[in-house]
Design a protein around this motif. Structure first.
Motif, PDB file in Angstrom:
ATOM      1  N   ARG A  47      10.293  44.313  -4.324  1.00  0.00           N
ATOM      2  CA  ARG A  47       9.201  44.071  -5.285  1.00  0.00           C
ATOM      3  C   ARG A  47       8.293  45.295  -5.397  1.00  0.00           C
ATOM      4  O   ARG A  47       7.856  45.672  -6.481  1.00  0.00           O
ATOM      5  N   GLY A  48       7.994  45.924  -4.256  1.00  0.00           N
ATOM      6  CA  GLY A  48       7.136  47.108  -4.272  1.00  0.00           C
ATOM      7  C   GLY A  48       7.776  48.270  -5.010  1.00  0.00           C
ATOM      8  O   GLY A  48       7.096  49.001  -5.743  1.00  0.00           O
ATOM      9  N   ILE A  49       9.077  48.440  -4.824  1.00  0.00           N
ATOM     10  CA  ILE A  49       9.785  49.496  -5.548  1.00  0.00           C
ATOM     11  C   ILE A  49       9.759  49.188  -7.042  1.00  0.00           C
ATOM     12  O   ILE A  49       9.530  50.080  -7.870  1.00  0.00           O
ATOM     13  N   TRP A  50       9.972  47.931  -7.413  1.00  0.00           N
ATOM     14  CA  TRP A  50       9.909  47.536  -8.831  1.00  0.00           C
ATOM     15  C   TRP A  50       8.549  47.915  -9.417  1.00  0.00           C
ATOM     16  O   TRP A  50       8.472  48.504 -10.488  1.00  0.00           O
ATOM     17  N   ARG A  51       7.467  47.573  -8.716  1.00  0.00           N
ATOM     18  CA  ARG A  51       6.122  47.872  -9.225  1.00  0.00           C
ATOM     19  C   ARG A  51       5.926  49.371  -9.400  1.00  0.00           C
ATOM     20  O   ARG A  51       5.310  49.816 -10.371  1.00  0.00           O
ATOM     21  N   ALA A  52       6.430  50.168  -8.460  1.00  0.00           N
ATOM     22  CA  ALA A  52       6.291  51.619  -8.557  1.00  0.00           C
ATOM     23  C   ALA A  52       7.020  52.173  -9.777  1.00  0.00           C
ATOM     24  O   ALA A  52       6.549  53.117 -10.412  1.00  0.00           O
ATOM     25  N   LEU A  53       8.148  51.578 -10.119  1.00  0.00           N
ATOM     26  CA  LEU A  53       8.944  52.060 -11.250  1.00  0.00           C
ATOM     27  C   LEU A  53       8.541  51.447 -12.586  1.00  0.00           C
ATOM     28  O   LEU A  53       8.534  52.127 -13.602  1.00  0.00           O
ATOM     29  N   HIS A  54       8.255  50.138 -12.564  1.00  0.00           N
ATOM     30  CA  HIS A  54       8.096  49.391 -13.808  1.00  0.00           C
ATOM     31  C   HIS A  54       6.709  48.811 -14.048  1.00  0.00           C
ATOM     32  O   HIS A  54       6.460  48.245 -15.101  1.00  0.00           O
ATOM     33  N   GLY A  55       5.830  48.852 -13.061  1.00  0.00           N
ATOM     34  CA  GLY A  55       4.525  48.209 -13.216  1.00  0.00           C
ATOM     35  C   GLY A  55       4.597  46.779 -12.707  1.00  0.00           C
ATOM     36  O   GLY A  55       5.114  46.529 -11.625  1.00  0.00           O
ATOM     37  N   ASP A  56       4.091  45.858 -13.488  1.00  0.00           N
ATOM     38  CA  ASP A  56       4.050  44.451 -13.063  1.00  0.00           C
ATOM     39  C   ASP A  56       5.430  43.917 -12.714  1.00  0.00           C
ATOM     40  O   ASP A  56       6.429  44.285 -13.326  1.00  0.00           O
ATOM     41  N   GLU A  57       5.446  43.011 -11.739  1.00  0.00           N
ATOM     42  CA  GLU A  57       6.698  42.344 -11.381  1.00  0.00           C
ATOM     43  C   GLU A  57       7.129  41.441 -12.531  1.00  0.00           C
ATOM     44  O   GLU A  57       6.295  40.916 -13.257  1.00  0.00           O
ATOM     45  N   PRO A  58       8.434  41.230 -12.697  1.00  0.00           N
ATOM     46  CA  PRO A  58       8.906  40.465 -13.848  1.00  0.00           C
ATOM     47  C   PRO A  58       8.622  38.962 -13.764  1.00  0.00           C
ATOM     48  O   PRO A  58       8.666  38.275 -14.766  1.00  0.00           O
ATOM     49  N   GLN A  59       8.342  38.457 -12.568  1.00  0.00           N
ATOM     50  CA  GLN A  59       8.010  37.044 -12.432  1.00  0.00           C
ATOM     51  C   GLN A  59       7.143  36.866 -11.192  1.00  0.00           C
ATOM     52  O   GLN A  59       7.196  37.671 -10.262  1.00  0.00           O
ATOM     53  N   ALA A  60       6.345  35.821 -11.204  1.00  0.00           N
ATOM     54  CA  ALA A  60       5.512  35.507 -10.042  1.00  0.00           C
ATOM     55  C   ALA A  60       6.397  34.965  -8.933  1.00  0.00           C
ATOM     56  O   ALA A  60       7.366  34.251  -9.188  1.00  0.00           O
ATOM     57  N   MET A  61       6.053  35.312  -7.715  1.00  0.00           N
ATOM     58  CA  MET A  61       6.824  34.849  -6.559  1.00  0.00           C
ATOM     59  C   MET A  61       6.214  33.566  -6.014  1.00  0.00           C
ATOM     60  O   MET A  61       5.050  33.556  -5.631  1.00  0.00           O
ATOM     61  N   PRO A  62       6.994  32.498  -5.957  1.00  0.00           N
ATOM     62  CA  PRO A  62       6.491  31.286  -5.312  1.00  0.00           C
ATOM     63  C   PRO A  62       6.533  31.471  -3.795  1.00  0.00           C
ATOM     64  O   PRO A  62       7.276  32.319  -3.290  1.00  0.00           O
ATOM     65  N   PRO A  63       5.748  30.691  -3.057  1.00  0.00           N
ATOM     66  CA  PRO A  63       5.866  30.759  -1.593  1.00  0.00           C
ATOM     67  C   PRO A  63       7.283  30.369  -1.168  1.00  0.00           C
ATOM     68  O   PRO A  63       7.934  29.562  -1.826  1.00  0.00           O
ATOM     69  N   TYR A  64       7.766  30.969  -0.082  1.00  0.00           N
ATOM     70  CA  TYR A  64       9.094  30.629   0.434  1.00  0.00           C
ATOM     71  C   TYR A  64       9.053  30.655   1.951  1.00  0.00           C
ATOM     72  O   TYR A  64       8.376  31.472   2.553  1.00  0.00           O
ATOM     73  N   SER A  65       9.769  29.732   2.533  1.00  0.00           N
ATOM     74  CA  SER A  65       9.815  29.630   3.995  1.00  0.00           C
ATOM     75  C   SER A  65      10.836  30.616   4.550  1.00  0.00           C
ATOM     76  O   SER A  65      11.688  31.118   3.817  1.00  0.00           O
ATOM     77  N   ALA A  66      10.765  30.861   5.831  1.00  0.00           N
ATOM     78  CA  ALA A  66      11.709  31.779   6.468  1.00  0.00           C
ATOM     79  C   ALA A  66      13.148  31.275   6.381  1.00  0.00           C
ATOM     80  O   ALA A  66      14.093  32.052   6.364  1.00  0.00           O
ATOM     81  N   ASP A  67      13.334  29.960   6.289  1.00  0.00           N
ATOM     82  CA  ASP A  67      14.685  29.384   6.216  1.00  0.00           C
ATOM     83  C   ASP A  67      15.051  28.920   4.806  1.00  0.00           C
ATOM     84  O   ASP A  67      15.887  28.058   4.624  1.00  0.00           O
ATOM     85  N   TRP A  68      14.456  29.547   3.790  1.00  0.00           N
ATOM     86  CA  TRP A  68      14.655  29.118   2.410  1.00  0.00           C
ATOM     87  C   TRP A  68      16.128  29.072   2.011  1.00  0.00           C
ATOM     88  O   TRP A  68      16.553  28.174   1.300  1.00  0.00           O
ATOM     89  N   ALA A  69      16.930  30.019   2.440  1.00  0.00           N
ATOM     90  CA  ALA A  69      18.346  30.044   2.035  1.00  0.00           C
ATOM     91  C   ALA A  69      19.140  28.934   2.710  1.00  0.00           C
ATOM     92  O   ALA A  69      20.031  28.343   2.100  1.00  0.00           O
ATOM     93  N   GLU A  70      18.813  28.657   3.963  1.00  0.00           N
ATOM     94  CA  GLU A  70      19.546  27.629   4.697  1.00  0.00           C
ATOM     95  C   GLU A  70      19.238  26.228   4.182  1.00  0.00           C
ATOM     96  O   GLU A  70      20.083  25.348   4.214  1.00  0.00           O
ATOM     97  N   THR A  71      18.020  26.027   3.705  1.00  0.00           N
ATOM     98  CA  THR A  71      17.629  24.683   3.264  1.00  0.00           C
ATOM     99  C   THR A  71      17.819  24.472   1.770  1.00  0.00           C
ATOM    100  O   THR A  71      17.999  23.344   1.328  1.00  0.00           O
TER     101      THR A  71
END
Length: 158
Positions: A47-71
């Motif tokens: 996300r930080g690299i995107w901001r450096a290259l493109h400015g604003d991020e393309p979408q807002a990030m929702p909160p995510y848990s550490a096990d988001w992929a597993e659940t």
């Protein structure tokens, strides 16, 4: 679908990505964070690299848990990559491109990093590693086997 990518502008963009990624080295690991020098997880680095290259991020990030992929069970990371980045064949990946990793077979992809040295000879990866921070490390064979997809950043428009 993988797209061919090879032009002077593509190389310039990859070099800019790599230079920005290297600026993040030493940033401590912080889940859900994306602040160079203060804290970042692997997605936060991207996300930080995107901001450096493109400015604003393309979408807002929702909160995510550490096990988001597993659940969650969905390929959330790959879906976002395909929405905002350009998918390329792994063989076409060059330093400055994004690699997405799957920790285990049958599980959604969960980790991202920036390729920093060619896959064909002593590959390296810049990524935010839990309990370590943003580092550049060898892309060892056990990690290479976990690559689920590769992407390049889209062209920067003035």
């Amino acid at each position: 679908m993988a797209v061919p990518v090879s032009s002077d502008r593509d190389e310039t963009r990859r070099k800019a990505v790599l230079a920005e990624a290297r600026r993040w080295i030493g940033t401590p690991y912080r889940h859900q964070s994306s602040c160079r020098g203060a804290g970042s997880d692997c997605l936060g680095l991207l996300r930080g690299i995107w901001r450096a290259l493109h400015g604003d991020e393309p979408q807002a990030m929702p909160p995510y848990s550490a096990d988001w992929a597993e659940t969650g069970g969905r390929e959330t990371l790959l879906e976002a990559g395909r929405r905002w980045l350009l998918e390329i064949a792994l063989e076409a990946a060059k330093p400055g491109d994004v690699l997405v990793f799957r920790w285990r077979d049958g599980m959604p992809a969960k980790h991202v990093g920036i390729l920093s040295a060619p896959l064909q000879a002593a590959p390296r990866l810049i990524h935010a590693y839990e309990r370590v921070g943003v580092i550049e490390s060898p892309l060892v064979p056990s990690w290479q086997r976990r690559i689920a997809a590769s992407f390049t950043f889209p062209e920067v428009h003035d």
